[in-house]
Structure formats: structure tokens, C-alpha cells
Motif scaffolding. Structure first.
Motif, PDB file in Angstrom:
ATOM      1  N   VAL A   1      61.222  34.394  16.751  1.00 42.74           N
ATOM      2  CA  VAL A   1      60.874  34.607  17.880  1.00 42.74           C
ATOM      3  C   VAL A   1      61.170  35.887  18.717  1.00 42.74           C
ATOM      4  O   VAL A   1      60.579  36.709  19.424  1.00 42.74           O
ATOM      5  N   LEU A   2      62.569  36.141  18.297  1.00 43.54           N
ATOM      6  CA  LEU A   2      63.152  37.529  18.768  1.00 43.54           C
ATOM      7  C   LEU A   2      62.293  38.746  18.204  1.00 43.54           C
ATOM      8  O   LEU A   2      61.833  39.696  18.802  1.00 43.54           O
ATOM      9  N   MET A   3      62.045  38.740  16.996  1.00 42.23           N
ATOM     10  CA  MET A   3      61.288  39.580  16.221  1.00 42.23           C
ATOM     11  C   MET A   3      59.901  39.912  16.882  1.00 42.23           C
ATOM     12  O   MET A   3      59.447  41.016  17.079  1.00 42.23           O
ATOM     13  N   ILE A   4      59.210  38.738  17.053  1.00 39.91           N
ATOM     14  CA  ILE A   4      57.872  38.994  17.774  1.00 39.91           C
ATOM     15  C   ILE A   4      57.832  39.431  19.206  1.00 39.91           C
ATOM     16  O   ILE A   4      56.976  40.192  19.590  1.00 39.91           O
ATOM     17  N   THR A   5      58.846  38.844  19.892  1.00 38.82           N
ATOM     18  CA  THR A   5      59.153  39.273  21.313  1.00 38.82           C
ATOM     19  C   THR A   5      59.386  40.979  21.285  1.00 38.82           C
ATOM     20  O   THR A   5      58.609  41.584  22.284  1.00 38.82           O
ATOM     21  N   MET A   6      59.971  41.631  20.421  1.00 38.95           N
ATOM     22  CA  MET A   6      60.319  42.780  20.219  1.00 38.95           C
ATOM     23  C   MET A   6      59.013  43.671  19.831  1.00 38.95           C
ATOM     24  O   MET A   6      58.994  44.673  20.351  1.00 38.95           O
ATOM     25  N   LEU A   7      58.135  43.162  18.896  1.00 39.18           N
ATOM     26  CA  LEU A   7      57.033  43.541  18.579  1.00 39.18           C
ATOM     27  C   LEU A   7      56.171  43.836  19.770  1.00 39.18           C
ATOM     28  O   LEU A   7      55.573  44.815  19.996  1.00 39.18           O
ATOM     29  N   ILE A   8      55.979  42.696  20.523  1.00 40.22           N
ATOM     30  CA  ILE A   8      54.954  42.871  21.745  1.00 40.22           C
ATOM     31  C   ILE A   8      55.526  43.736  22.894  1.00 40.22           C
ATOM     32  O   ILE A   8      54.916  44.678  23.359  1.00 40.22           O
ATOM     33  N   LEU A   9      56.756  43.926  22.898  1.00 40.01           N
ATOM     34  CA  LEU A   9      57.389  44.873  23.844  1.00 40.01           C
ATOM     35  C   LEU A   9      56.994  46.396  23.308  1.00 40.01           C
ATOM     36  O   LEU A   9      56.741  47.161  23.965  1.00 40.01           O
ATOM     37  N   SER A  10      57.370  46.607  21.928  1.00 37.27           N
ATOM     38  CA  SER A  10      56.993  47.877  21.514  1.00 37.27           C
ATOM     39  C   SER A  10      55.539  48.290  21.548  1.00 37.27           C
ATOM     40  O   SER A  10      55.337  49.264  21.673  1.00 37.27           O
ATOM     41  N   VAL A  11      54.749  47.261  21.431  1.00 41.00           N
ATOM     42  CA  VAL A  11      53.266  47.629  21.655  1.00 41.00           C
ATOM     43  C   VAL A  11      52.955  47.945  23.205  1.00 41.00           C
ATOM     44  O   VAL A  11      52.197  48.916  23.402  1.00 41.00           O
ATOM     45  N   PHE A  12      53.638  47.301  23.991  1.00 39.67           N
ATOM     46  CA  PHE A  12      53.478  47.663  25.456  1.00 39.67           C
ATOM     47  C   PHE A  12      53.858  49.019  25.851  1.00 39.67           C
ATOM     48  O   PHE A  12      53.279  49.741  26.434  1.00 39.67           O
ATOM     49  N   TYR A  13      55.227  49.179  25.043  1.00 37.08           N
ATOM     50  CA  TYR A  13      55.686  50.504  25.380  1.00 37.08           C
ATOM     51  C   TYR A  13      54.674  51.685  24.671  1.00 37.08           C
ATOM     52  O   TYR A  13      54.515  52.768  25.473  1.00 37.08           O
ATOM     53  N   LYS A  14      54.422  51.689  23.735  1.00 38.75           N
ATOM     54  CA  LYS A  14      53.581  52.605  22.992  1.00 38.75           C
ATOM     55  C   LYS A  14      52.031  52.632  23.854  1.00 38.75           C
ATOM     56  O   LYS A  14      51.620  53.887  23.792  1.00 38.75           O
ATOM     57  N   MET A  15      51.661  51.768  24.353  1.00 37.94           N
ATOM     58  CA  MET A  15      50.581  52.001  25.073  1.00 37.94           C
ATOM     59  C   MET A  15      50.772  52.368  26.593  1.00 37.94           C
ATOM     60  O   MET A  15      49.721  52.747  27.297  1.00 37.94           O
ATOM     61  N   GLY A  16      51.782  52.765  26.685  1.00 39.35           N
ATOM     62  CA  GLY A  16      52.163  53.355  28.060  1.00 39.35           C
ATOM     63  C   GLY A  16      52.158  52.583  29.296  1.00 39.35           C
ATOM     64  O   GLY A  16      52.353  52.877  30.554  1.00 39.35           O
TER      65      GLY A  16
ATOM     66  N   PHE B   1      54.869  50.446  30.517  1.00 40.94           N
ATOM     67  CA  PHE B   1      56.034  50.577  31.346  1.00 40.94           C
ATOM     68  C   PHE B   1      56.104  51.939  32.026  1.00 40.94           C
ATOM     69  O   PHE B   1      56.432  52.060  33.292  1.00 40.94           O
ATOM     70  N   ARG B   2      55.680  53.001  31.258  1.00 41.12           N
ATOM     71  CA  ARG B   2      55.322  54.359  32.131  1.00 41.12           C
ATOM     72  C   ARG B   2      54.629  54.306  33.416  1.00 41.12           C
ATOM     73  O   ARG B   2      54.991  54.786  34.363  1.00 41.12           O
ATOM     74  N   ALA B   3      53.381  53.636  33.066  1.00 40.77           N
ATOM     75  CA  ALA B   3      52.430  53.558  34.263  1.00 40.77           C
ATOM     76  C   ALA B   3      53.013  52.472  35.399  1.00 40.77           C
ATOM     77  O   ALA B   3      52.948  53.126  36.526  1.00 40.77           O
ATOM     78  N   THR B   4      53.657  51.601  34.821  1.00 41.53           N
ATOM     79  CA  THR B   4      54.409  50.619  35.848  1.00 41.53           C
ATOM     80  C   THR B   4      55.305  51.386  36.860  1.00 41.53           C
ATOM     81  O   THR B   4      55.689  51.145  37.918  1.00 41.53           O
ATOM     82  N   PHE B   5      56.189  52.370  36.170  1.00 43.71           N
ATOM     83  CA  PHE B   5      57.124  53.004  36.901  1.00 43.71           C
ATOM     84  C   PHE B   5      56.761  54.117  37.542  1.00 43.71           C
ATOM     85  O   PHE B   5      57.903  54.701  38.474  1.00 43.71           O
ATOM     86  N   SER B   6      55.753  54.735  37.238  1.00 39.18           N
ATOM     87  CA  SER B   6      55.415  56.071  37.875  1.00 39.18           C
ATOM     88  C   SER B   6      54.237  55.939  38.733  1.00 39.18           C
ATOM     89  O   SER B   6      53.576  57.068  39.448  1.00 39.18           O
ATOM     90  N   ASN B   7      53.592  54.868  39.368  1.00 37.34           N
ATOM     91  CA  ASN B   7      52.633  54.734  40.249  1.00 37.34           C
ATOM     92  C   ASN B   7      52.955  53.854  41.538  1.00 37.34           C
ATOM     93  O   ASN B   7      53.535  52.447  41.003  1.00 37.34           O
ATOM     94  N   SER B   8      52.273  54.210  42.502  1.00 37.19           N
ATOM     95  CA  SER B   8      52.799  53.379  43.722  1.00 37.19           C
ATOM     96  C   SER B   8      51.430  53.084  44.238  1.00 37.19           C
ATOM     97  O   SER B   8      50.539  53.945  44.678  1.00 37.19           O
ATOM     98  N   PRO B   9      51.086  51.801  44.002  1.00 41.85           N
ATOM     99  CA  PRO B   9      49.703  51.319  44.833  1.00 41.85           C
ATOM    100  C   PRO B   9      49.540  51.215  46.197  1.00 41.85           C
ATOM    101  O   PRO B   9      50.560  51.334  46.878  1.00 41.85           O
TER     102      PRO B   9
END
Length: 648
Positions: free
Chosen positions: A149-164, A166-174
Motif C-alpha cells: 500500500v505504501l509503495m502504491i501510494t508513493m508511486l501515485i504521488l511521484s506521478v502527480f509530481y512528475k505531471m507538475g 503540485f507545482r501548479a497547485t502551489f503557484s497559481n491563485s484562482p
């Protein structure tokens, strides 16, 4: 590829929702492949199963992501991308991802056991954490599971990270408009699913598997959490109460029966010669013992040699059915002799003390009544129910105590009395040995005894003492059944040497089947259980179709006892017994008479079927109003008697 990635402050919500919907779809497809020979693969049914599933997944997402949508919508612009924002976002993203991945794994194991999405059973298991956690630890390789479960969780997080994401979430003000739109959308959908959509609406198909797969597990769990007790008249079709009681009283009438109270009651006096001496009774309720496990009922695996031999030396009920799918349903059926009430079993309901039970009949004859359970009787409210209804308790308690209003004694099974124990309790041999010791003391006191034993060995993780049988412990249910059969042989071998044996009748019956799920509303074949009355002075095979609720009225008939009754069960061996049985889930209620079955649903719906026992198919029939009225009357009056305290 980046041009297709989500943009802006709400990127994480979009990515999270996409992952959840894809994972849920794959799980749904996996379940369909798992039950490939049971589900309907008609293209319309297939599309409706998947589309209904997506609809309920969206509802589930609205609840899961609503706090995040509100957080992203209200956080001031100056805090977006700050350490505070990043810590909150990363922490809850990891936490929710981990919980959801673990939940998907849990759904797979739950489906393996019950062939259903999360329901009230999962809710109950959440309450009794000790037994459930211990069972999981003993049944599955927990370090590998959690690690996966931990490995799958980390894998999903890494995919989110590579897709950018988190960067978009923290750098844009709606803008204010986008904030209101995001928060408003989640709020509206959540409200819609809270007040306008029910889990029952996923049950669109006559094929139960298609309906179950249409559901969302998390949504089903919380739906069951809110609705695990159901008032009959609110959810089910009803008839005039006076007419219902008149019909039921007519069905319960017999030449030796005299009703003794008002018309809205079934209390009656059963008259008999009453010449039989008070025999001791050892009653054994066996965990998950489907009839299909026994050679007597066609099994060729030779895992029940002792019970197969007992079938030739007892009153063997060949056509007897359980009322429900859980242990507490079996307990309710045999102690109260009542059809299953919708929602929770009476064993688990409030105000279930001082009821008129089979112990009331034994107590009037000055029997010593005892309940033996190898686990902690706090589980499923067993100690409260049995202690509150006149039984002395013998269990493997872990500190839980009886409430102050229970006027009975509780004895703890000590470590010195235990040779083997798993998550659910001590092995069957140990609980039988405990009963034998108590029976010896009861015999010396000169009082007849009624000893009720609930076994535990035939339950996942299917572990038992090594060296007893030729199937290794923990491998399969077949091994657990064979061990239970072995333990019963040892019980009778030891009991036969006791001075009280000749004056003791033994009753063996299952609490429910190992699995009761199927493609139809109620899988009737999976309610078929074995039952034996041993040492009663007669041997016969009873082919009459009957119910769990009939076992004690039949025993009392064999004894020739005169007694008062609030029981819906009747003496199966009596002339004029009408063949029928009651069965149900926590929401479906059935009356079966030979090959005809009426099933009541909690949306005030009902369906009438012809039951083909050879194929176990339910074939729709035109509605029979007389049969429907009878079915409603039995269930309506049973619920009325309990809720109006007329079983006290």
C-alpha cells in the motif's frame, strides 16, 4: 504531454479525482471478471453497471474532496505556496491516498469473503477492532500488504509530481469566480448525494452481482452506517395489523395449542402428555457449517466423517435452512424462534433483555442455563444478549464487563484451560472441554442443564491445533471444517464416558452458511444447513422443508413438554406441519414454501419467484396476493412484537 495536464490551484483535485475514478473502474472490472460466470454480460447491463458505478464514484469523491475544495477555495492568496500550505497539502494528500489504496485492498478481501461491497458487516467489524485486526494479522501477510500500500501510494504521488500537479497547485491563485465555482460544485453534489440519492438506487438489476458491482464501496459503507436499523413499517409493505395477526395465529394454530392473550400477540400454551423426564441438553451452534460441506449432503471430499456417521444415528434434518447470513442471526433464530427482523439482529439491538426465549422454557423447569463462547462475548453483543436473558456466561473475556442491569454470572476461561487460540477465540476442543467440566459439576448438583455452545474454529484464518487432522492449519476452510468434525468426535468420545450422557440430548446445527451471496436477490441454496438431534431415542431422516426457528419447538415436542410459547417455530415432526422457511439479508426478507419464494425489499417492493433447486435459479412469477399477504404478515408481526416490547 504537458499541455494535457491540469492547470491552476485545483490541479491536485483534478488529478486526484482522475486517479480515483480510474482505480474504481478497474476494481469494478476486476469484480466482473472475478464473477464472470454469474454477472450479466449483456451490453446494456454492462454499460449500466459501469455508468452507475461512475455516478456513485462521483458522489463518493464529492465527500472525500469537499474539505480540500473548501481549503483551496478559502486560503488567502498570500499563503498559497507557503510552507503552511505545502505541509497541509502534502500531509493530507499522502494520508487520504494511503487510506483509499488500503480501502481498495480491503474491498478485495471483503469481496472474497462475502461477495458484496461494504455493508453493515463492515460497519460491525469497525466496532470490534480487536478481533478484526487480529484476524487480518493471522489471515494475511500484513507487512507485505502495508508495504505494498505504501509503495502504491508513493508511486501515485511521484506521478502527480512528475505531471507538475503540485507545482501548479502551489503557484497559481484562482479568481474569486473559480473559488466559488469549485467550492459550490462540491457542496451541491455532496448535498445531492446526502439527501436525494440512496445506496439502494444502485440496485437496479435482477442480477445481484451487477447491482453490487455498480456500488461504490466507501459510499456503501457509510450508507450502511446510517441505516443499520430499519423500522419495518417505514421501509416495507404492510397490511392491517389485526389481519396480519389473525393470519399468523391461524398458521401457528394446532390441536394442542391454545392462545391465551389478546389478538395482537402469538402467546399460547402448547399442551402435551408431559411425561418425559427433564433431559439435559447440549446445544452446539457451529460456525459457518454449510450443508454442502457434509458427505451426507453430497460432498465427496471426506471432510466430515464424524458428522456423516452421526447423520445415521440421529434425527437428521435434510431440508433445513438458516434465517440469515451471520452468527447473530442464527442465535436470534434458535433462541427466540422468530423470523429475521430487518436491519440489525435482535441480538445486537437495545432493549433486548428479559425476552421470552428458549431459556425461559428451560428455566421454568429449573434448568441451569449456560452460554459458552471461545472468544470475548463482548463481540456482537453476545454477552449482553445471553446474560440479559438468563444464561450464565463462560467466555474468553479481555476485560469487558457485563452491564449493571444484567443479573447473571460471568466466568472467564483461563489461560490454563487453553491449548490453542486465534483471533476469534479458543479452538473447538478447548470450548468443548470447558463445557464438559461445567456439565460434571452441574450433574453433581442434581440440576438438569441446558448448555449452549458457540464454536469458532470454522472461521478465517482457519487455524487450529496442528497434528489433529491431515490438512495443515490455516490453509483452507475445508481444513477448518474437518477440524471441527474432529473436535465433535472428541466431544462425544469423552461425553459418552460421563454418568450424565445417557440422560443428555445433543443438538448440532449451523449458525449460517459459509457464504450466502449469489446472483439473485437471495441465494436460497446458500441458506441450507445441517442439523442433528442426537440421543433423543429415535433415528430418522427428516426430508420436510423447515427452518432454524423450528429446532427447539421440535425438541420440546420430542420431550412431550407442556410449555408457553411466543415462538414462530413449530414442531417439524407434528402432523400437519406446513413446509416453509424464512431467510433474509439485513434488507431482504423471504418466505419460501417448497419451490415458491416471496422476497420483500426495503423500498416497499416485492418479487415472487419459482425456485429451481437444481439450478438454484429464481424464475419470476406473476404476483400471488395471498402469498404476499402471508409473507408480510409474518415479518410485520415479528417486528411489531419486538418493537412494542411484547416479547418480554
Amino acid at each position: 504531454m504537458t499541455k494535457f495536464l491540469p492547470k491552476g490551484r485545483f490541479s491536485l483535485l483534478t488529478a486526484f479525482a482522475s486517479w480515483f475514478l480510474v482505480a474504481s473502474l478497474l476494481l469494478r472490472i476486476a469484480f466482473m471478471i472475478w464473477q464472470h460466470d454469474e454477472v450479466s454480460w449483456n451490453i446494456i447491463d454492462l454499460l449500466r453497471t459501469l455508468c452507475t458505478g461512475v455516478f456513485f464514484d462521483l458522489g463518493t469523491l464529492s465527500f472525500i474532496l469537499l474539505p480540500a475544495a473548501l481549503y483551496f477555495s478559502v486560503l488567502p492568496k498570500r499563503l498559497i505556496g507557503s510552507w503552511f500550505d505545502k505541509i497541509i497539502t502534502y500531509f493530507f494528500t499522502v494520508l487520504i491516498l494511503f487510506i483509499l489504496v488500503l480501502t481498495f485492498f480491503a474491498e478485495i478481501t471483503f469481496w472474497d469473503e462475502f461477495r458484496t461491497r461494504f455493508n453493515f458487516i463492515a460497519v460491525d467489524y469497525l466496532i470490534y477492532t480487536h478481533e478484526v485486526v487480529a484476524n487480518i494479522k493471522e489471515s494475511y501477510p500484513l507487512p507485505i500488504l502495508i508495504g505494498g500500500v505504501l509503495m502504491i501510494t508513493m508511486l501515485i504521488l511521484s506521478v502527480f509530481y512528475k505531471m507538475g500537479v503540485f507545482r501548479a497547485t502551489f503557484s497559481n491563485s484562482p479568481s474569486i469566480k473559480k473559488r466559488l465555482l469549485a467550492a459550490g460544485t462540491f457542496i451541491i453534489v455532496a448535498i445531492l448525494f446526502s439527501v436525494g440519492i440512496t445506496n439502494n438506487q444502485a440496485e437496479w438489476s435482477a442480477n445481484r452481482y451487477n447491482s453490487e458491482i455498480s456500488k461504490a464501496g466507501i459510499y456503501s459503507f457509510f450508507s450502511a452506517f446510517r441505516n443499520n436499523q430499519m423500522k419495518y413499517t417505514e421501509f416495507y409493505s404492510s397490511v392491517d395489523n389485526g389481519a396480519a395477526f389473525a393470519l399468523v395465529r391461524n398458521k401457528l394454530a394446532s390441536p394442542n395449542t391454545q392462545f391465551t392473550t389478546d389478538m395482537q400477540s402469538i402467546h399460547r400454551s402448547i399442551t402435551a402428555t408431559d411425561t418425559v423426564a427433564n433431559k439435559n441438553v447440549v446445544f452446539i451452534l457451529v460456525e459457518s457449517l454449510s450443508a454442502k460441506f457434509l458427505g451426507e449432503f453430497g460432498n465427496d471430499e471426506h471432510i466430515s466423517p464424524f458428522m456423516d456417521s452421526i447423520a445415521q444415528q440421529s434425527i437428521c434434518f435434510k431440508n433445513l435452512y438458516a434465517t440469515g447470513t451471520r452468527t447473530v442471526r442464527g442465535m436470534e433464530a434458535v433462541t427466540l424462534s422468530i423470523p429475521p427482523t430487518p436491519g440489525q439482529s435482535i441480538v445486537k439491538r437495545p432493549d433486548n433483555h428479559n425476552l421470552y426465549t428458549v431459556a425461559s422454557v428451560f428455566k421454568k423447569r429449573e434448568y441451569d442455563c449456560n452460554f459458552f463462547y471461545g472468544g470475548d462475548g463482548y463481540f456482537d453483543n453476545m454477552n449482553s444478549f445471553f446474560g440479559g436473558n438468563g444464561f450464565t456466561i463462560y467466555d474468553r473475556g479481555r476485560g469487558s464487563v457485563l452491564s449493571d442491569d444484567i443479573k447473571t454470572t460471568r466466568h472467564n476461561i483461563t489461560d490454563a484451560e487453553v491449548t490453542f487460540e486465534n483471533a476469534w477465540g479458543i479452538c473447538d476442543e478447548d470450548i468443548f472441554n470447558k463445557m464438559l467440566g461445567v456439565a460434571d459439576r452441574q450433574y453433581q448438583s442434581g440440576k438438569p442443564f441446558f448448555n449452549f455452545i458457540m464454536t469458532t474454529s470454522n472461521h478465517r484464518p482457519y487455524t487450529y491445533p496442528s497434528g489433529k487432522i491431515d490438512i495443515p492449519s490455516g490453509k483452507s476452510r475445508e481444513g477448518a471444517v474437518k477440524y471441527t468434525d474432529y473436535a465433535l468426535r472428541q466431544l462425544f468420545r469423552k461425553a459418552s464416558r460421563k454418568p450424565w450422557f445417557k440422560n443428555t440430548v445433543f443438538v448440532i446445527i449451523a449458525d449460517h452458511c459459509a457464504s450466502s451471496a449469489g446472483k439473485d436477490e437471495i441465494d436460497l441454496a446458500n441458506y441450507h444447513i445441517p442439523s442433528f438431534i442426537i440421543n433423543a431415542g429415535t433415528v430418522q431422516k427428516v426430508e420436510t422443508q423447515c427452518s432454524q426457528i423450528d429446532i427447539f419447538p421440535t425438541l420440546f415436542g420430542l420431550f412431550g413438554w407442556h410449555y408457553d410459547s411466543d415462538f414462530y417455530g413449530k414442531n417439524v415432526l407434528e402432523n400437519g406441519f406446513e413446509e416453509r422457511f424464512f431467510s433474509g439479508t439485513y434488507r431482504k426478507l423471504a418466505l419460501v414454501k417448497k419451490n415458491k419464494a416471496m422476497i420483500l425489499s426495503d423500498q416497499k417492493q416485492q418479487h415472487f419467484y419459482k425456485w429451481d433447486k437444481n439450478t438454484n435459479d429464481l424464475l419470476p412469477l406473476p404476483m400471488d396476493k395471498g402469498f404476499l399477504t402471508e409473507t408480510i404478515s409474518f415479518y410485520q408481526t415479528a417486528d411489531y412484537l419486538f418493537t412494542n416490547r411484547k416479547l418480554k
